[in-house]
Enzyme design. Structure first.
Site, PDB file in Angstrom:
ATOM      1  N   CYS A  60       0.833  -1.213   0.000  1.00  0.00           N
ATOM      2  CA  CYS A  60       0.000   0.000   0.000  1.00  0.00           C
ATOM      3  C   CYS A  60       0.864   1.260   0.000  1.00  0.00           C
ATOM      4  CB  CYS A  60      -0.902  -0.034   1.230  1.00  0.00           C
ATOM      5  SG  CYS A  60      -1.743   1.502   1.601  1.00  0.00           S
ATOM      6  N   CYS A  63       0.109   3.789   2.706  1.00  0.00           N
ATOM      7  CA  CYS A  63       0.628   3.274   3.985  1.00  0.00           C
ATOM      8  C   CYS A  63       2.111   3.601   4.120  1.00  0.00           C
ATOM      9  CB  CYS A  63       0.437   1.765   4.086  1.00  0.00           C
ATOM     10  SG  CYS A  63      -1.276   1.221   4.044  1.00  0.00           S
TER      11      CYS A  63
END
Length: 136
Positions: A60, A63
């Protein structure tokens, strides 16, 4: 000659890695990766401090961008708050239990209970306010 250069590059890589590990060693107790559900229970739910749980995934990109931001805020509040990183791919049941449907998600856990959540990539100022409101 080429062997010596290769050895030198390997040595530099080892030294560089060791320096990175040394420079982050002061953060080991405030920032940790949750290993399993028992670890989560012991280090997060039973913690006497406020814990920010970062539900994330290695694939991600938001993230990856959020990680350094939340780590900075935790460093600013050293001793008052800890950061637990939960990889949703490794701990799927735990992620589902906490209603994580997309990443990243930050959850403040205090006294074993979720106080509030923040979903998505956030600026440092937003994260700072989010954390500060939970430790005052």
């Amino acid at each position: 000659m080429l062997r010596n250069i290769a050895k030198l590059n390997i040595t530099r890589a080892i030294i560089s890695s060791a320096q990175r590990n040394v420079s982050t060693s002061s953060r080991l107790f405030d920032i940790f990766k949750v290993q399993d559900e028992k670890d989560f229970e012991e280090r997060v739910l039973k913690s006497k401090n406020v814990v920010v749980v970062d539900f994330m995934a290695t694939w991600c990109n938001p993230c990856k961008m959020l990680g350094p931001r939340i780590e900075k805020v935790v460093e600013e509040n050293k001793g008052k708050v800890s950061l637990a990183k939960v990889d949703i791919d490794e701990l799927t049941d735990l992620s589902l239990e906490y209603g994580v449907q997309a990443v990243p998600v930050l959850a403040i856990i205090k006294d074993g209970k979720v106080q509030k959540q923040l979903i998505g990539l956030q600026d440092v100022d937003v994260i700072r306010k989010f954390v500060k409101s939970s430790i005052e």
